[in-house]
Motif scaffolding. Structure first.
Motif, PDB file in Angstrom:
ATOM      1  N   ALA A 130       0.821  -1.215   0.000  1.00  0.00           N
ATOM      2  CA  ALA A 130       0.000   0.000   0.000  1.00  0.00           C
ATOM      3  C   ALA A 130       0.852   1.261   0.000  1.00  0.00           C
ATOM      4  O   ALA A 130       0.396   2.331  -0.428  1.00  0.00           O
ATOM      5  CB  ALA A 130      -0.941  -0.006   1.193  1.00  0.00           C
ATOM      6  N   GLY A 131       2.074   1.165   0.518  1.00  0.00           N
ATOM      7  CA  GLY A 131       2.999   2.287   0.442  1.00  0.00           C
ATOM      8  C   GLY A 131       2.553   3.551   1.134  1.00  0.00           C
ATOM      9  O   GLY A 131       2.892   4.652   0.708  1.00  0.00           O
ATOM     10  N   GLY A 132       1.780   3.428   2.202  1.00  0.00           N
ATOM     11  CA  GLY A 132       1.390   4.603   2.970  1.00  0.00           C
ATOM     12  C   GLY A 132       0.175   5.343   2.456  1.00  0.00           C
ATOM     13  O   GLY A 132      -0.231   6.359   3.040  1.00  0.00           O
ATOM     14  N   MET A 133      -0.451   4.885   1.378  1.00  0.00           N
ATOM     15  CA  MET A 133      -1.647   5.591   0.899  1.00  0.00           C
ATOM     16  C   MET A 133      -2.821   5.308   1.836  1.00  0.00           C
ATOM     17  O   MET A 133      -2.847   4.290   2.537  1.00  0.00           O
ATOM     18  CB  MET A 133      -1.999   5.155  -0.520  1.00  0.00           C
ATOM     19  N   PRO A 134      -3.826   6.192   1.890  1.00  0.00           N
ATOM     20  CA  PRO A 134      -4.997   5.957   2.732  1.00  0.00           C
ATOM     21  C   PRO A 134      -5.621   4.598   2.423  1.00  0.00           C
ATOM     22  O   PRO A 134      -5.833   4.251   1.250  1.00  0.00           O
ATOM     23  CB  PRO A 134      -5.929   7.105   2.350  1.00  0.00           C
ATOM     24  N   LEU A 135      -5.899   3.830   3.471  1.00  0.00           N
ATOM     25  CA  LEU A 135      -6.332   2.446   3.291  1.00  0.00           C
ATOM     26  C   LEU A 135      -7.305   2.053   4.389  1.00  0.00           C
ATOM     27  O   LEU A 135      -7.085   2.352   5.565  1.00  0.00           O
ATOM     28  CB  LEU A 135      -5.110   1.519   3.337  1.00  0.00           C
ATOM     29  N   VAL A 136      -8.379   1.376   3.999  1.00  0.00           N
ATOM     30  CA  VAL A 136      -9.295   0.743   4.941  1.00  0.00           C
ATOM     31  C   VAL A 136      -9.436  -0.712   4.526  1.00  0.00           C
ATOM     32  O   VAL A 136      -9.605  -1.021   3.335  1.00  0.00           O
ATOM     33  CB  VAL A 136     -10.680   1.426   4.939  1.00  0.00           C
ATOM     34  N   VAL A 137      -9.339  -1.607   5.486  1.00  0.00           N
ATOM     35  CA  VAL A 137      -9.481  -3.038   5.226  1.00  0.00           C
ATOM     36  C   VAL A 137     -10.800  -3.516   5.822  1.00  0.00           C
ATOM     37  O   VAL A 137     -11.106  -3.236   6.980  1.00  0.00           O
ATOM     38  CB  VAL A 137      -8.302  -3.829   5.829  1.00  0.00           C
ATOM     39  N   ILE A 138     -11.574  -4.221   5.020  1.00  0.00           N
ATOM     40  CA  ILE A 138     -12.816  -4.837   5.485  1.00  0.00           C
ATOM     41  C   ILE A 138     -12.583  -6.337   5.603  1.00  0.00           C
ATOM     42  O   ILE A 138     -12.198  -6.994   4.633  1.00  0.00           O
ATOM     43  CB  ILE A 138     -13.984  -4.545   4.522  1.00  0.00           C
ATOM     44  N   ASN A 139     -12.791  -6.867   6.801  1.00  0.00           N
ATOM     45  CA  ASN A 139     -12.623  -8.298   7.090  1.00  0.00           C
ATOM     46  C   ASN A 139     -11.205  -8.788   6.785  1.00  0.00           C
ATOM     47  O   ASN A 139     -10.996  -9.609   5.878  1.00  0.00           O
ATOM     48  CB  ASN A 139     -13.657  -9.137   6.330  1.00  0.00           C
ATOM     49  N   GLY A 140     -10.259  -8.280   7.541  1.00  0.00           N
ATOM     50  CA  GLY A 140      -8.894  -8.739   7.389  1.00  0.00           C
ATOM     51  C   GLY A 140      -7.976  -8.132   8.426  1.00  0.00           C
ATOM     52  O   GLY A 140      -8.362  -7.212   9.152  1.00  0.00           O
ATOM     53  N   GLU A 141      -6.758  -8.653   8.492  1.00  0.00           N
ATOM     54  CA  GLU A 141      -5.734  -8.140   9.392  1.00  0.00           C
ATOM     55  C   GLU A 141      -4.810  -7.208   8.624  1.00  0.00           C
ATOM     56  O   GLU A 141      -4.357  -7.542   7.526  1.00  0.00           O
ATOM     57  CB  GLU A 141      -4.918  -9.296   9.985  1.00  0.00           C
ATOM     58  N   ALA A 142      -4.534  -6.034   9.176  1.00  0.00           N
ATOM     59  CA  ALA A 142      -3.623  -5.082   8.546  1.00  0.00           C
ATOM     60  C   ALA A 142      -3.348  -3.951   9.517  1.00  0.00           C
ATOM     61  O   ALA A 142      -4.140  -3.695  10.440  1.00  0.00           O
ATOM     62  CB  ALA A 142      -4.215  -4.529   7.253  1.00  0.00           C
ATOM     63  N   ASP A 143      -2.234  -3.271   9.298  1.00  0.00           N
ATOM     64  CA  ASP A 143      -1.929  -2.065  10.060  1.00  0.00           C
ATOM     65  C   ASP A 143      -2.649  -0.904   9.381  1.00  0.00           C
ATOM     66  O   ASP A 143      -2.045  -0.066   8.722  1.00  0.00           O
ATOM     67  CB  ASP A 143      -0.425  -1.829  10.099  1.00  0.00           C
ATOM     68  N   ALA A 144      -3.965  -0.886   9.519  1.00  0.00           N
ATOM     69  CA  ALA A 144      -4.809   0.091   8.828  1.00  0.00           C
ATOM     70  C   ALA A 144      -6.143   0.152   9.541  1.00  0.00           C
ATOM     71  O   ALA A 144      -6.448  -0.674  10.414  1.00  0.00           O
ATOM     72  CB  ALA A 144      -5.010  -0.327   7.366  1.00  0.00           C
ATOM     73  N   ALA A 145      -6.934   1.160   9.197  1.00  0.00           N
ATOM     74  CA  ALA A 145      -8.307   1.193   9.695  1.00  0.00           C
ATOM     75  C   ALA A 145      -9.030  -0.061   9.211  1.00  0.00           C
ATOM     76  O   ALA A 145      -8.879  -0.465   8.055  1.00  0.00           O
ATOM     77  CB  ALA A 145      -9.015   2.450   9.192  1.00  0.00           C
ATOM     78  N   ARG A 146      -9.803  -0.685  10.103  1.00  0.00           N
ATOM     79  CA  ARG A 146     -10.457  -1.944   9.734  1.00  0.00           C
ATOM     80  C   ARG A 146     -11.925  -1.942  10.147  1.00  0.00           C
ATOM     81  O   ARG A 146     -12.294  -1.429  11.192  1.00  0.00           O
ATOM     82  CB  ARG A 146      -9.763  -3.126  10.405  1.00  0.00           C
ATOM     83  N   VAL A 147     -12.747  -2.548   9.299  1.00  0.00           N
ATOM     84  CA  VAL A 147     -14.148  -2.799   9.599  1.00  0.00           C
ATOM     85  C   VAL A 147     -14.351  -4.305   9.501  1.00  0.00           C
ATOM     86  O   VAL A 147     -14.043  -4.912   8.475  1.00  0.00           O
ATOM     87  CB  VAL A 147     -15.088  -2.073   8.612  1.00  0.00           C
ATOM     88  N   LEU A 148     -14.851  -4.911  10.572  1.00  0.00           N
ATOM     89  CA  LEU A 148     -14.971  -6.361  10.643  1.00  0.00           C
ATOM     90  C   LEU A 148     -16.426  -6.784  10.780  1.00  0.00           C
ATOM     91  O   LEU A 148     -17.130  -6.318  11.674  1.00  0.00           O
ATOM     92  CB  LEU A 148     -14.161  -6.908  11.821  1.00  0.00           C
TER      93      LEU A 148
END
Length: 334
Positions: A130-148
């Protein structure tokens, strides 16, 4: 620092999902609740992204565009994006880690932000790609905003429901091995079955499709389980068909529970008992969180868990010999 949606939710005393709904789907909230959110937003000087920050281009990356879950997610994101006339770019990885990595790398710098749905890459690889771009993860693990989409409560209800019907041997049909949702669902079913003293058989990993359910039917029948929880509704519908070809019928011979509560669940024959998860809410909230990042507001630091509930239909019924089980015969507790 400008107020965020999280700040608004805390001030109003509601969940982040409820605060988002006050702007994206106000008709679903009680008037008093919506007014609390709006008053908190006004007091904090919070402005919704659709009005304040211009048109954005966001990418949505999914593992399988033909899967109805992702189609519903995409539609929800598009509906939430429309008032601000935000543009959406769609990428399908086909469930491939390599394609997912390549898509993320190629999108960096060409879009304002990315919503990554059900990623197959490990968390560290997502961050790197992702290289630091704004990112949201849905249903997953990541160093980012997440919605589960948390199926835990609905699965608890499902196990309790099946136990009450006299079932004492369950089968779980898992989805793809790389799926975060599958890992969570499998672990939850295992834990709940241990708590209830239920014998659990887990068959091999399957594609998250009707064909996956068809492929698993023989193993499920051979297991001797009288109740099955499938990774999703598509797998569950495949199981229904596969069991019929083997001379077994639902719910007389085996009860089946799916997860997602897609339209197909209500239309199946018999109607499919399913755990309803917050698919549409995940999409709209995911976009809200992404637009906040793009606007330079602080990123959400904790995953947002959206709940679930069991919807009971005709695919679950009393187990064979359930009367004996309930009366305490065969050594089984009442």
């Amino acid at each position: 620092m400008p107020a965020t949606l999280t700040d608004v939710a805390k001030r109003a005393g509601v969940s982040l999902a409820t605060a988002s709904r006050a702007f994206s789907d106000p008709g679903r909230l009680a008037a008093e609740t919506r007014q609390k959110v709006l008053s908190a937003a006004e007091a904090l000087g919070y402005a919704t992204q659709t009005a304040a920050n211009g048109v954005r281009t966001v990418a949505v990356v999914v593992p399988d565009i033909s899967n109805a879950v992702f189609a519903a997610l995409i539609k929800a994101i598009q509906e939430r994006a429309w008032p601000g006339r935000h543009r959406m770019l769609l990428a399908d990885t086909g469930g491939s880690e390599d394609r997912e990595r390549e898509h993320l790398a190629s999108l960096a710098g060409s879009v304002d932000g990315v919503i990554l749905c059900s990623p197959r890459l490990p968390a560290a690889d997502i961050t790197k790609a992702a290289g630091g771009m704004p990112l949201v993860v849905i249903n997953g693990e990541a160093d980012a905003a997440r919605v589960l989409m948390d199926a835990g409560e609905g699965l608890r209800q499902a196990v309790e429901h099946l136990y009450a019907l006299g079932h004492r041997k369950f089968a779980y049909v898992p989805g793809p091995a790389s799926s975060w949702a599958n890992g969570q669902r499998a672990a939850t079913v295992k834990r709940l079955c241990e708590e209830w003293g239920v014998d659990l058989v887990t068959v091999g990993h399957q594609n998250a499709t009707v064909d996956g359910g068809l492929a698993a039917a023989a193993a499920v029948v051979a297991s001797g389980a009288t109740a099955v929880i499938a990774y999703n509704d598509l797998v569950a519908v495949g199981l229904l068909a596969g069991a019929r070809t083997l001379g077994y019928h639902c719910p007389e011979d085996v009860s089946v529970v799916g997860i997602d509560d897609l339209d197909i669940a209500a239309a199946a024959e018999p109607g499919l008992t399913s755990v309803r998860v917050a698919i549409e809410r995940s999409g709209s909230l995911g976009l809200d969180l992404l637009l906040e990042q793009i606007a330079g507001r602080s990123r959400a630091t904790e995953a947002v868990h959206l709940g679930s509930q069991l919807i009971v239909r005709g695919s679950t019924f009393a187990a064979r010999g359930a009367t004996a089980l309930r009366s305490g015969k065969n050594g089984d507790p009442t």
